[in-house]
Design a protein around this motif. Structure first.
Motif, mmCIF file in Angstrom:
data_model
loop_
_atom_site.group_PDB
_atom_site.id
_atom_site.type_symbol
_atom_site.label_atom_id
_atom_site.label_comp_id
_atom_site.label_asym_id
_atom_site.label_seq_id
_atom_site.Cartn_x
_atom_site.Cartn_y
_atom_site.Cartn_z
ATOM 1 N N GLU A 76 0.821 -1.204 0.000
ATOM 2 C CA GLU A 76 0.000 0.000 0.000
ATOM 3 C C GLU A 76 0.863 1.266 0.000
ATOM 4 O O GLU A 76 0.514 2.262 -0.638
ATOM 5 C CB GLU A 76 -0.950 -0.025 1.193
ATOM 6 C CG GLU A 76 -2.031 -1.095 1.045
ATOM 7 C CD GLU A 76 -2.944 -1.209 2.253
ATOM 8 O OE1 GLU A 76 -2.568 -0.657 3.322
ATOM 9 O OE2 GLU A 76 -4.013 -1.834 2.134
ATOM 10 N N ALA A 77 1.986 1.217 0.691
ATOM 11 C CA ALA A 77 2.894 2.367 0.699
ATOM 12 C C ALA A 77 3.504 2.570 -0.688
ATOM 13 O O ALA A 77 3.607 3.707 -1.175
ATOM 14 C CB ALA A 77 3.989 2.166 1.740
ATOM 15 N N ALA A 86 0.937 3.959 -3.048
ATOM 16 C CA ALA A 86 0.724 5.389 -2.793
ATOM 17 C C ALA A 86 1.826 6.225 -3.436
ATOM 18 O O ALA A 86 1.561 7.289 -4.021
ATOM 19 C CB ALA A 86 0.658 5.650 -1.288
ATOM 20 N N ARG A 87 3.061 5.733 -3.344
ATOM 21 C CA ARG A 87 4.175 6.456 -3.972
ATOM 22 C C ARG A 87 4.021 6.464 -5.487
ATOM 23 O O ARG A 87 4.269 7.482 -6.147
ATOM 24 C CB ARG A 87 5.514 5.823 -3.571
ATOM 25 C CG ARG A 87 5.931 6.134 -2.139
ATOM 26 C CD ARG A 87 7.359 5.710 -1.869
ATOM 27 N NE ARG A 87 7.505 4.261 -1.844
ATOM 28 C CZ ARG A 87 7.354 3.517 -0.759
ATOM 29 N NH1 ARG A 87 7.017 4.079 0.395
ATOM 30 N NH2 ARG A 87 7.531 2.211 -0.812
ATOM 31 N N CYS A 111 1.234 6.294 -7.202
ATOM 32 C CA CYS A 111 0.133 7.179 -7.584
ATOM 33 C C CYS A 111 0.540 8.645 -7.483
ATOM 34 O O CYS A 111 0.090 9.478 -8.282
ATOM 35 C CB CYS A 111 -1.092 6.896 -6.719
ATOM 36 S SG CYS A 111 -1.844 5.277 -7.045
ATOM 37 N N ALA A 112 1.382 8.956 -6.500
ATOM 38 C CA ALA A 112 1.852 10.337 -6.366
ATOM 39 C C ALA A 112 2.710 10.744 -7.559
ATOM 40 O O ALA A 112 2.685 11.905 -7.998
ATOM 41 C CB ALA A 112 2.638 10.488 -5.065
ATOM 42 N N GLU A 148 -6.041 9.874 -12.120
ATOM 43 C CA GLU A 148 -5.314 9.558 -10.890
ATOM 44 C C GLU A 148 -6.205 8.874 -9.848
ATOM 45 O O GLU A 148 -5.747 8.023 -9.080
ATOM 46 C CB GLU A 148 -4.704 10.836 -10.317
ATOM 47 C CG GLU A 148 -3.633 11.433 -11.232
ATOM 48 C CD GLU A 148 -3.111 12.757 -10.713
ATOM 49 O OE1 GLU A 148 -2.923 12.881 -9.477
ATOM 50 O OE2 GLU A 148 -2.901 13.662 -11.527
ATOM 51 N N TYR A 149 -7.469 9.243 -9.801
ATOM 52 C CA TYR A 149 -8.389 8.623 -8.841
ATOM 53 C C TYR A 149 -8.618 7.155 -9.197
ATOM 54 O O TYR A 149 -8.552 6.277 -8.328
ATOM 55 C CB TYR A 149 -9.715 9.373 -8.829
ATOM 56 C CG TYR A 149 -10.758 8.747 -7.930
ATOM 57 C CD1 TYR A 149 -10.760 8.991 -6.553
ATOM 58 C CD2 TYR A 149 -11.736 7.899 -8.457
ATOM 59 C CE1 TYR A 149 -11.703 8.411 -5.728
ATOM 60 C CE2 TYR A 149 -12.681 7.307 -7.634
ATOM 61 C CZ TYR A 149 -12.665 7.570 -6.276
ATOM 62 O OH TYR A 149 -13.600 6.983 -5.466
ATOM 63 N N ARG A 187 -5.618 4.657 -8.591
ATOM 64 C CA ARG A 187 -5.393 4.228 -7.204
ATOM 65 C C ARG A 187 -6.251 3.028 -6.853
ATOM 66 O O ARG A 187 -5.831 2.159 -6.073
ATOM 67 C CB ARG A 187 -5.700 5.396 -6.246
ATOM 68 C CG ARG A 187 -5.448 5.033 -4.769
ATOM 69 C CD ARG A 187 -3.988 4.710 -4.555
ATOM 70 N NE ARG A 187 -3.698 4.216 -3.220
ATOM 71 C CZ ARG A 187 -3.703 2.932 -2.882
ATOM 72 N NH1 ARG A 187 -4.012 1.979 -3.769
ATOM 73 N NH2 ARG A 187 -3.392 2.557 -1.656
#
Length: 275
Positions: free
Chosen positions: A102-103, A106-107, A109-110, A135-136, A139
């Protein structure tokens, strides 16, 4: 043995964005340029740079390897048998994998907009905005979960179908469980056979080097097998002890330095294989 007290089913579900896309236009152009028929090939383009998803893919690969190592085959649709003795180790490791996944997602997606811009330059004429979710949405293409299910037990079948039909269904459940348990047993013996066979072959080739994992892979398996042996198979337990006593006795370097020791260990591995 009451199997439902010794094991449970676990299903691992990991969703990851696929970094490839079939390009119909490019495919047709290639086929036409080479006078090839439609079924001759397909052109799949890589949407983002390889490094964009490399961290996530590495975590997924390790998580799935751990899942298969700590569990046993059960259903073709994904659920596998988890011995109760492995529950806490399994859950702790899977939680760590999930957190890392998950981390990393998240990276990713950023940084996703930058990756898309880079792809715009790399793909040039092959780039198509429609290949890239916003982007939504991107994720939500990443998910990681593992869920537990009870083992089927014929005594728990309570649907009112009539006495004869209920008995038939209960017999089917019991037959299915026994078939799956045969798969479990076969899997354990196959795991043992593969590592011993690999050691025997490598050590028998006296002029060939070998990695230290030749011994450590067997040590790891013999440490794991007792907790996976939910059927309490005495023969598997005996072979496991033989593997530990005969094949894990010496360090890899000792086997490299002493040709006679290497030959003896290869012979012991061959004997265990024969057994």
């Amino acid at each position: 043995m009451k199997l439902t007290e010794k094991a449970m089913l676990v299903r691992q579900q990991i969703s990851n964005w696929t970094n490839t896309k079939f390009d119909e236009k490019a495919t047709n152009e290639v086929l036409a340029a080479n006078n090839a028929q439609t079924e001759s090939g397909r052109f799949n383009k890589v949407l983002l740079p390889k490094e964009a998803l490399s961290e996530i893919n590495k975590i997924v690969s390790a998580a799935r390897a751990h899942h298969y190592e700590k569990t046993l085959p059960w259903e073709d649709w994904g659920a596998r048998l988890l011995p109760a003795a492995q529950y806490f180790d399994y859950v702790n490791e899977q939680r760590n994998f999930k957190q890392d996944f998950e981390a990393a997602a998240a990276r990713f997606c950023a940084d996703y907009p930058q990756y898309v811009n880079a792809a715009r330059q790399t793909l040039a004429g092959l780039f198509n905005d429609n290949d890239y979710p916003d982007e939504y949405d991107v994720r939500h293409k990443f998910s990681y979960d593992f869920t537990f299910l009870p083992l089927p037990e014929q005594a728990d079948f309570r649907v009112n179908l009539g006495e004869d039909e209920e008995e038939r269904v209960k017999n089917d459940i019991e037959s299915h469980v026994q078939t799956m348990l045969k798969r479990v047993t076969t899997d354990l013996w196959t795991r043992a056979y593969k590592v011993v066979d690999h050691m025997q072959q490598r050590l028998a080739e006296t002029d060939k080097p070998f990695h230290g994992t030749l011994v450590s892979n067997i040590q790891e398996l013999v440490d794991l097998l007792p907790s996976l042996n939910i059927m309490d198979d005495p023969e598997l337990d005996r072979i496991c002890h033989e593997m530990k006593d005969e094949l894990c006795r010496y360090e890899p370097q000792a086997l490299r330095d002493d040709p006679e020791l290497r030959k003896q260990t290869a012979a012991k591995a061959a004997s265990i294989l024969e057994d």
